[in-house]
Design a protein around this motif. Structure first.
Motif, mmCIF file in Angstrom:
data_model
loop_
_atom_site.group_PDB
_atom_site.id
_atom_site.type_symbol
_atom_site.label_atom_id
_atom_site.label_comp_id
_atom_site.label_asym_id
_atom_site.label_seq_id
_atom_site.Cartn_x
_atom_site.Cartn_y
_atom_site.Cartn_z
ATOM 1 N N ASN A 102 0.836 -1.187 0.000
ATOM 2 C CA ASN A 102 0.000 0.000 0.000
ATOM 3 C C ASN A 102 0.882 1.253 0.000
ATOM 4 O OD1 ASN A 102 -1.339 2.260 1.722
ATOM 5 N ND2 ASN A 102 -3.041 1.023 0.955
ATOM 6 N N GLU A 103 0.657 2.130 -0.964
ATOM 7 C CA GLU A 103 1.499 3.323 -1.127
ATOM 8 C C GLU A 103 1.485 4.221 0.111
ATOM 9 O OE1 GLU A 103 1.858 7.258 -4.008
ATOM 10 O OE2 GLU A 103 0.583 5.596 -4.623
ATOM 11 N N ASN A 104 0.322 4.386 0.728
ATOM 12 C CA ASN A 104 0.235 5.243 1.912
ATOM 13 C C ASN A 104 1.063 4.674 3.062
ATOM 14 O OD1 ASN A 104 -1.527 7.189 0.781
ATOM 15 N ND2 ASN A 104 -3.237 5.787 1.085
ATOM 16 N N ARG A 105 1.026 3.364 3.237
ATOM 17 C CA ARG A 105 1.812 2.745 4.311
ATOM 18 C C ARG A 105 3.305 2.867 4.024
ATOM 19 N NH1 ARG A 105 -1.970 -1.747 3.782
ATOM 20 N NH2 ARG A 105 -3.820 -1.016 4.845
ATOM 21 N N ARG A 106 3.687 2.731 2.751
ATOM 22 C CA ARG A 106 5.111 2.908 2.409
ATOM 23 C C ARG A 106 5.550 4.332 2.730
ATOM 24 N NH1 ARG A 106 3.684 0.312 -2.333
ATOM 25 N NH2 ARG A 106 4.021 2.218 -3.517
ATOM 26 N N GLU B 96 0.156 13.681 9.363
ATOM 27 C CA GLU B 96 -0.935 14.306 8.612
ATOM 28 C C GLU B 96 -0.435 15.510 7.811
ATOM 29 O OE1 GLU B 96 -5.431 15.995 9.409
ATOM 30 O OE2 GLU B 96 -3.917 16.240 10.970
ATOM 31 N N LYS B 97 0.484 16.273 8.382
ATOM 32 C CA LYS B 97 1.033 17.444 7.691
ATOM 33 C C LYS B 97 1.823 17.046 6.448
ATOM 34 C CE LYS B 97 1.285 20.344 11.795
ATOM 35 N NZ LYS B 97 2.151 21.010 12.782
ATOM 36 N N CYS B 98 2.405 15.842 6.460
ATOM 37 C CA CYS B 98 3.233 15.378 5.348
ATOM 38 C C CYS B 98 2.444 14.606 4.293
ATOM 39 C CB CYS B 98 4.350 14.483 5.867
ATOM 40 S SG CYS B 98 5.470 15.286 7.013
ATOM 41 N N LEU B 99 1.306 14.058 4.685
ATOM 42 C CA LEU B 99 0.525 13.207 3.799
ATOM 43 C C LEU B 99 -0.823 13.853 3.491
ATOM 44 C CD1 LEU B 99 1.126 9.944 5.833
ATOM 45 C CD2 LEU B 99 2.238 10.542 3.680
ATOM 46 N N ASN B 100 -1.407 13.492 2.413
ATOM 47 C CA ASN B 100 -2.725 13.999 2.062
ATOM 48 C C ASN B 100 -3.788 13.012 2.556
ATOM 49 O OD1 ASN B 100 -4.605 15.717 0.947
ATOM 50 N ND2 ASN B 100 -4.463 14.811 -1.081
ATOM 51 N N LEU B 101 -3.738 12.723 3.867
ATOM 52 C CA LEU B 101 -4.649 11.761 4.480
ATOM 53 C C LEU B 101 -5.198 12.335 5.785
ATOM 54 C CD1 LEU B 101 -2.463 8.519 4.199
ATOM 55 C CD2 LEU B 101 -4.413 9.113 2.759
ATOM 56 N N SER B 102 -6.375 11.864 6.163
ATOM 57 C CA SER B 102 -6.959 12.302 7.432
ATOM 58 C C SER B 102 -6.251 11.616 8.598
ATOM 59 C CB SER B 102 -8.447 11.935 7.470
ATOM 60 O OG SER B 102 -8.596 10.527 7.515
ATOM 61 N N GLN B 103 -6.393 12.190 9.786
ATOM 62 C CA GLN B 103 -5.821 11.571 10.982
ATOM 63 C C GLN B 103 -6.386 10.166 11.176
ATOM 64 O OE1 GLN B 103 -5.985 13.795 14.608
ATOM 65 N NE2 GLN B 103 -4.929 15.571 13.748
ATOM 66 N N SER B 104 -7.660 10.003 10.912
ATOM 67 C CA SER B 104 -8.318 8.705 11.064
ATOM 68 C C SER B 104 -7.693 7.665 10.137
ATOM 69 C CB SER B 104 -9.809 8.850 10.771
ATOM 70 O OG SER B 104 -10.435 7.601 10.786
#
Length: 93
Positions: A15-19, A36-44
């Protein structure tokens, strides 16, 4: 580590997000808000990815005052990298 456990870990890492999370934690331990500041993902979403990485022993967590700090666990990372090395050079295994 069994073959089934290894396959599960490789599926998680696929999974790209996990990498991306793994790469960020390789730089330094971080809180979810820092990820969260580094990724385009929610905290959840980040928390769910961290939960899965923690479940297989790739990530550890430390409670610091009111927040949790996540870090890579070097022993498991070394084991995964060793498996990768063996896959690339099967004559050494």
């Amino acid at each position: 580590m069994t073959k089934k456990e290894k396959q599960h870990i490789w599926k998680l890492i696929a999974n790209e997000n996990r990498r991306e999370i793994i790469m960020l934690l390789a730089e330094s331990s971080k809180r979810v808000i820092e990820l969260e500041k580094c990724l385009n993902l929610s905290q959840s979403s980040i928390s769910q990815h961290l939960k899965r990485l923690k479940a297989v022993g790739l990530v550890g967590v430390e409670q610091r005052s009111k927040t949790k700090v996540f870090m890579l666990l070097p022993e498991k990372i070394r084991e995964v990298l060793s498996d990768l090395q063996l896959a690339q050079n099967p004559q050494k295994g």
